[in-house]
Design an enzyme around this catalytic site. Structure first.
Site, PDB file in Angstrom:
ATOM      1  N   ASN A 138     -12.022   2.181  -1.233  1.00  0.00           N
ATOM      2  CA  ASN A 138     -10.648   1.969  -1.690  1.00  0.00           C
ATOM      3  C   ASN A 138     -10.387   0.545  -2.163  1.00  0.00           C
ATOM      4  O   ASN A 138      -9.240   0.154  -2.357  1.00  0.00           O
ATOM      5  CB  ASN A 138      -9.643   2.342  -0.586  1.00  0.00           C
ATOM      6  CG  ASN A 138      -9.828   3.761  -0.101  1.00  0.00           C
ATOM      7  OD1 ASN A 138      -9.774   4.700  -0.887  1.00  0.00           O
ATOM      8  ND2 ASN A 138     -10.086   3.919   1.188  1.00  0.00           N
TER       9      ASN A 138
ATOM     10  N   GLU B 128       2.179   3.718  -4.378  1.00  0.00           N
ATOM     11  CA  GLU B 128       2.860   2.587  -3.759  1.00  0.00           C
ATOM     12  C   GLU B 128       3.295   1.619  -4.841  1.00  0.00           C
ATOM     13  O   GLU B 128       2.855   1.718  -5.993  1.00  0.00           O
ATOM     14  CB  GLU B 128       1.927   1.861  -2.779  1.00  0.00           C
ATOM     15  CG  GLU B 128       0.672   1.297  -3.444  1.00  0.00           C
ATOM     16  CD  GLU B 128      -0.284   0.686  -2.442  1.00  0.00           C
ATOM     17  OE1 GLU B 128       0.112   0.492  -1.283  1.00  0.00           O
ATOM     18  OE2 GLU B 128      -1.431   0.397  -2.827  1.00  0.00           O
TER      19      GLU B 128
END
Length: 666
Positions: free
Chosen positions: A235, A288
């Site tokens: 990630n 986000e």
């Protein structure tokens, strides 16, 4: 008007902000911990203030220490960079109370978007598409497993206050959900001081695409197009580009509109990024909002011609945006490669130490191609265990995507880094992957393209011939130098033969070489002929070679047992010998490496934070044995096969070196 900026950060981003501030004739203040006393950002700023010891919790995360530095220097503005306190609403409020301008968004927007759970709820209310998941806080690992099973595997476990890939795990079953929750919470606590965790559905075949937004304090908000950030490992973004090779104009406009809509819903101003996950059908979902400057902002700057740090400063001063949405034009293509202090040959584990050699490629614009290198290190500097492993961000910009990729591959070949493990060869390998060049990307790209990990790039027949040709030229120049040593007896002059054998790996070539007009012609025994030229001379570590009219960059080393060449992710040792020597070399025995199969060795410098077994204990394949923490990331070491622990050689809390013994098995 802002006069003096304190950069509440370190390394590359601090140097980046200083560069723009100096262009705008603004004074700068650097802050540093004990570990960064001699760092590049400290040297480049007009002033520098020590704020504490090496651990970030006692230095770069200390609001009071930074406020004290502001008082000492009289700084009237603060740029937070990214990471550390850049998305800390309490810090923004503390600056406001002190009468200091925060070069960033309002604290209310930071608070609303900084909490991933709250931000998803606000995004849904603003009409932004969101990923299905559990938005409530999760108390323990058992509850995490129950929720994950309700959502359906695979799921993404994420730290609510997370960022930069920290505190994130993908779980495909109950065991991974249980372990992933604990690991994510520990990382979140260590990195952000906030251990709250939530879970959402993991989108398969996902692409990570983000929209850069820019707003002022007068209600004007625009977007600056997208960045493709799908090449990730754990990630953590590795390679980014702008624009995305996957988006069409309709999808780009829809994503940009939603990003602007969300920013306006929270009263956002300054630069920010709205991140989306997108599936193969171009359906996109809000992930986000990062209420700060992104690491990968240079690719947006390269395709728009804007300086985002300058725009943030202007907005902070209360200026109106200098352009509207209709003025935004994306020109050409930009690629960014993140150079990390991590060893791709050892599972990308962190590497620390001194940069004995650091020579980036030349920056600037040549024939319409831009090379840019944002960095915070220098030759002789040290890569610390305390902070992020990023060394530099190498960017290229050209008229088309393929041109930008080719320019990146060439720039990587000319980037010299020695003294630590680093991912330069891996980045080079990605540039040549057909799937990458075709733009067929997902966030699983690295795992899918390198399922057994990165082992380097093995040269095919064509590449092996090119490497053999370069080695032949290098060997020829070495022979010439040896033949010209002064003081030799006239009847003992060294004669340089034309016949040689070049061996690299499984490839062996008989060569006939001839030099004419500073060019070398290499004739292979099967009839192929290569002409090459170079200004390489003994002692040069990086050089350009022109092979049949094509210029290529190579790193050249002479370790004593051959000629080491590095190019396009290949790292080979070429032995160029006279034919009779090559024949004898085949008879030499091969030295076998020592057997370490019964030892658990520390794969990287770090701290042993957990030891899960004891002497005499039976372990099974895949069982977690120990946990090593380095550069704010936890790494679990597991048993490769079943066995019994014979000896424990390290204790929790101990600082370990690479290959230091942890466990010995019977």
């Amino acid at each position: 008007m802002i006069r003096k900026i304190l950069i509440a950060n370190r390394g590359e981003i601090a140097c980046r902000v200083i560069r723009t501030a100096k262009r705008l004739d603004l004074a700068t203040v650097a802050i540093y911990s004990d570990a960064d006393r001699d760092a590049l950002h400290v040297r480049e700023a007009d002033e520098a203030v020590r704020i504490g010891p090496a651990p970030s919790a006692q230095s770069y995360l200390s609001i009071e220490a930074i406020l004290d530095a502001i008082r000492q220097t009289g700084a009237d503005a603060v740029h937070p960079g990214y990471g550390f306190l850049s998305e800390n609403a309490v810090f923004a409020e503390a600056l406001e109370e002190a009468g200091v301008t925060f070069i960033g968004p309002p604290a209310s927007a930071i608070r609303a978007m900084g909490d991933k759970i709250t931000s998803k709820k606000l995004a849904a209310e603003a009409g932004v598409s969101t990923v299905p998941g559990h938005m409530g806080l999760i108390e323990d690992a058992d509850e995490a497993v129950r929720i994950a099973e309700e959502i359906g595997y695979p799921v993404m476990i994420k730290a609510s206050a997370g960022g930069g890939g920290k505190g994130m795990r993908i779980a495909w079953n109950a065991t991974e959900a249980h372990e992933g929750f604990s690991a994510s919470r520990n990382e979140a606590r260590a990195s952000f001081g906030d251990e709250r965790i939530f879970i959402e559905k993991f989108v398969t075949q996902p692409r990570h695409i983000e929209i850069q937004v820019l707003g002022d304090k007068h209600g004007n908000t625009i977007h600056l197009g997208e960045r493709e950030c799908s090449i990730q490992r754990r990630n953590q973004k590795v390679i980014e580009e702008a624009p995305s090779p996957f988006l069409d104009d309709v999808t780009r406009a829809a994503m940009g509109a939603q990003a602007v809509q969300l920013a306006q819903a929270v009263g956002y101003h300054s630069a920010g990024t709205v991140e989306f996950i997108m599936d193969g059908g171009r359906n996109f979902y809000f992930l986000e909002m990062n209420t700060r400057l992104q690491v990968e902002h240079p690719v947006t700057e390269l395709v728009t011609g804007l300086d985002l740090v300058e725009e943030m400063i202007r907005v902070a001063q209360g200026e109106t945006l200098r352009l509207g949405q209709e003025d935004v034009r994306l020109k050409g293509w930009a690629i960014e490669s993140r150079l990390y202090a991590e060893d791709p040959y050892r599972g990308f584990l962190p590497s620390t130490g001194r940069l004995s050699r650091y020579r980036p490629p030349a920056q600037g614009v040549v024939d319409g191609v831009t090379v840019r290198n944002d960095t915070g290190v220098f030759e002789g500097g040290e890569i610390s265990v305390f902070y992020d492993p990023m060394i530099a961000k190498l960017c290229t910009h050209a008229g088309s995507r393929i041109e930008a990729i080719d320019a990146m591959a060439d720039a990587l070949d000319g980037f010299a880094v020695e003294g630590i493990g680093h991912n330069l060869p891996f980045l080079s390998a990605v540039m040549d992957r057909p799937r990458f060049r075709e733009g067929r990307l997902t966030t699983g790209f690295i795992a899918e393209e390198f399922p057994e990990g990165f082992k380097g790039v093995a040269p095919d027949e064509h590449a092996a011939r090119a490497l053999a040709s370069v080695a032949a030229l290098v060997n020829h120049r070495l022979q010439l130098r040896a033949s010209r040593i002064s003081g030799t007896v006239s009847n003992h002059a060294r004669v340089i033969g034309r016949a040689w054998v070049a061996k690299l790996g499984d490839h062996a070539f008989g060569l006939d070489i001839q030099e004419k007009n500073d060019a070398l012609t290499v004739a292979f025994e099967k009839g192929e002929t290569v002409t090459l030229a170079s200004d390489w001379q003994p002692g040069q570590r990086e050089a350009r070679f022109v092979l049949d009219g094509t210029p290529l960059g190579f790193k050249v080393d002479l370790p004593g047992n051959g000629i080491r060449l590095r190019h396009r992710g290949m790292d080979v040792l070429v032995r160029v010998r006279e034919p009779h020597v090559a024949a004898l070399a085949k008879l030499m025995p091969v030295k076998q490496p020592p057997d370490t199969s019964r030892l658990l060795l520390c794969p990287m410098p770090g701290i042993l934070t957990g030891l899960n077994v004891a002497e005499g204990e039976r372990v099974e394949a895949g069982q977690a044995l120990a946990t090593i923490e380095a550069m704010k990331m936890e790494n679990t070491l597991r048993a490769e096969r079943a066995g019994t622990v014979k000896r424990v050689a390290a204790t929790p809390g101990e600082s370990l070196a690479v290959d230091q013994l942890i466990l010995e098995f019977a």
